[in-house]
Design a protein around this motif. Structure first.
Motif, short mmCIF file in Angstrom:
data_model
loop_
_atom_site.label_atom_id
_atom_site.label_comp_id
_atom_site.label_asym_id
_atom_site.label_seq_id
_atom_site.Cartn_x
_atom_site.Cartn_y
_atom_site.Cartn_z
N GLU A 4 0.82 -1.20 0.00
CA GLU A 4 0.00 0.00 0.00
C GLU A 4 0.85 1.25 0.00
OE1 GLU A 4 -3.08 -1.66 3.25
OE2 GLU A 4 -3.61 0.31 2.45
N LYS A 5 0.30 2.28 -0.65
CA LYS A 5 0.92 3.60 -0.62
C LYS A 5 -0.18 4.63 -0.80
CE LYS A 5 4.41 6.42 -2.99
NZ LYS A 5 5.42 6.44 -4.08
N GLU A 6 -0.45 5.36 0.23
CA GLU A 6 -1.51 6.37 0.23
C GLU A 6 -2.83 5.74 -0.22
OE1 GLU A 6 1.48 10.16 -0.56
OE2 GLU A 6 -0.10 9.74 -2.00
N ARG A 7 -3.41 6.15 -1.32
CA ARG A 7 -4.71 5.65 -1.76
C ARG A 7 -4.59 4.41 -2.65
NH1 ARG A 7 -4.49 10.93 -1.65
NH2 ARG A 7 -3.77 11.10 -3.83
N LEU A 8 -3.40 3.91 -2.86
CA LEU A 8 -3.15 2.78 -3.76
C LEU A 8 -2.82 1.52 -2.98
CD1 LEU A 8 -0.91 4.52 -6.45
CD2 LEU A 8 -3.36 4.09 -6.59
N LYS A 9 -3.38 0.39 -3.42
CA LYS A 9 -3.02 -0.90 -2.88
C LYS A 9 -2.87 -1.90 -4.02
CE LYS A 9 -5.82 -3.75 -0.54
NZ LYS A 9 -6.59 -4.31 0.60
N ALA A 10 -1.74 -2.57 -4.07
CA ALA A 10 -1.48 -3.56 -5.12
C ALA A 10 -1.53 -4.95 -4.52
CB ALA A 10 -0.11 -3.32 -5.75
N THR A 11 -2.18 -5.88 -5.26
CA THR A 11 -2.29 -7.26 -4.83
C THR A 11 -1.85 -8.18 -5.96
OG1 THR A 11 -4.60 -7.44 -5.55
CG2 THR A 11 -4.21 -6.71 -3.29
#
Lengths: 113, 108
Positions: free
Chosen positions: B58-65
């Motif tokens: 996660e980074k601020e408003r972003l989440k990668a899966t």
């Protein structure tokens, strides 16, 4: 600050002319790359180098040439043999491991006069 | 043949409207799945690396899966400054295989 510097930002080529794009990095990375970016397509690899004085062709090397005389520098020459050179050219560098990210310069936009 | 496909090509959202971008990959021996953000006339800016299925970052408003076949970039309550093209790339044999990107536009 460490980073990658590409110059010039814009470049114009006349018919039959070779042009050279500059790429310099101060990240102490061994690997450097040149990509071409066209609208609606993914980045396509032109050449890459993992060590000084050595480089390999990528997927679209025809009409291009490179040199790697210094660790910090990886210039790209677009030769007159490249018939469709209009594109956005990106230089990147990384640690020599495929599980590590590449870091990019801000590109050179090449157009034909 | 190694391949990375991103969808949709473009996505328009209202400010605050959450959504997800997709990156499907077919790569032998995945060494890492990378997400980048690219603003017009600029080089790609590195966001995340994912290495194994089930991993999230996660980074601020972003989440990668990441799963075994695809990666998602979730954007929560986006703001206009999140407008950009988002690129994914799969690492394989000392090269990155790139998707064509998703152009994200956030309207105020």
């Amino acid at each position: 600050d460490g980073g990658i510097t590409q110059s010039p930002k814009y470049l114009f080529r006349k018919e039959g002319q070779n042009v050279t794009l500059s790429c310099e990095q101060n990240l102490n990375h061994d690997a450097m790359y040149w990509y071409r970016q066209d609208p609606g397509q993914g980045l396509r690899l032109i050449y890459y180098s993992q060590i000084v004085n050595d480089f390999q062709k990528g997927d679209i090397a025809e009409g291009y040439s490179v040199s790697r005389e210094k660790k910090e520098s990886f210039p790209l020459t677009v030769t007159s043999a490249q018939k469709n050179p209009t594109a956005f050219y990106l230089c990147a560098s990384s640690i020599v491991r495929s599980d590590q990210p590449q870091h990019f310069g801000d590109g050179t936009r090449l157009s034909i006069l | 043949e190694d391949q990375v496909t991103q969808s949709p090509e473009a996505l328009r959202l209202q400010e605050g409207e959450s959504s997800s971008l997709n990156c499907s990959y077919t790569v032998s021996g995945l060494r890492g799945l990378f997400w980048y953000r690219q603003d017009p006339g600029k080089g790609p800016e590195f966001l995340f690396t994912l290495y194994s299925a089930g991993e999230e970052k996660e980074k601020e408003r972003l989440k990668a899966t990441l799963t075994k076949k695809e990666s998602f970039l979730h954007i929560t309550a986006p703001k206009p400054e999140d407008s950009a093209t988002y690129l994914c790339a799969a690492g394989s044999n000392y090269q990155l295989i790139w998707g064509a990107g998703t152009k994200l536009i956030i309207k105020p």
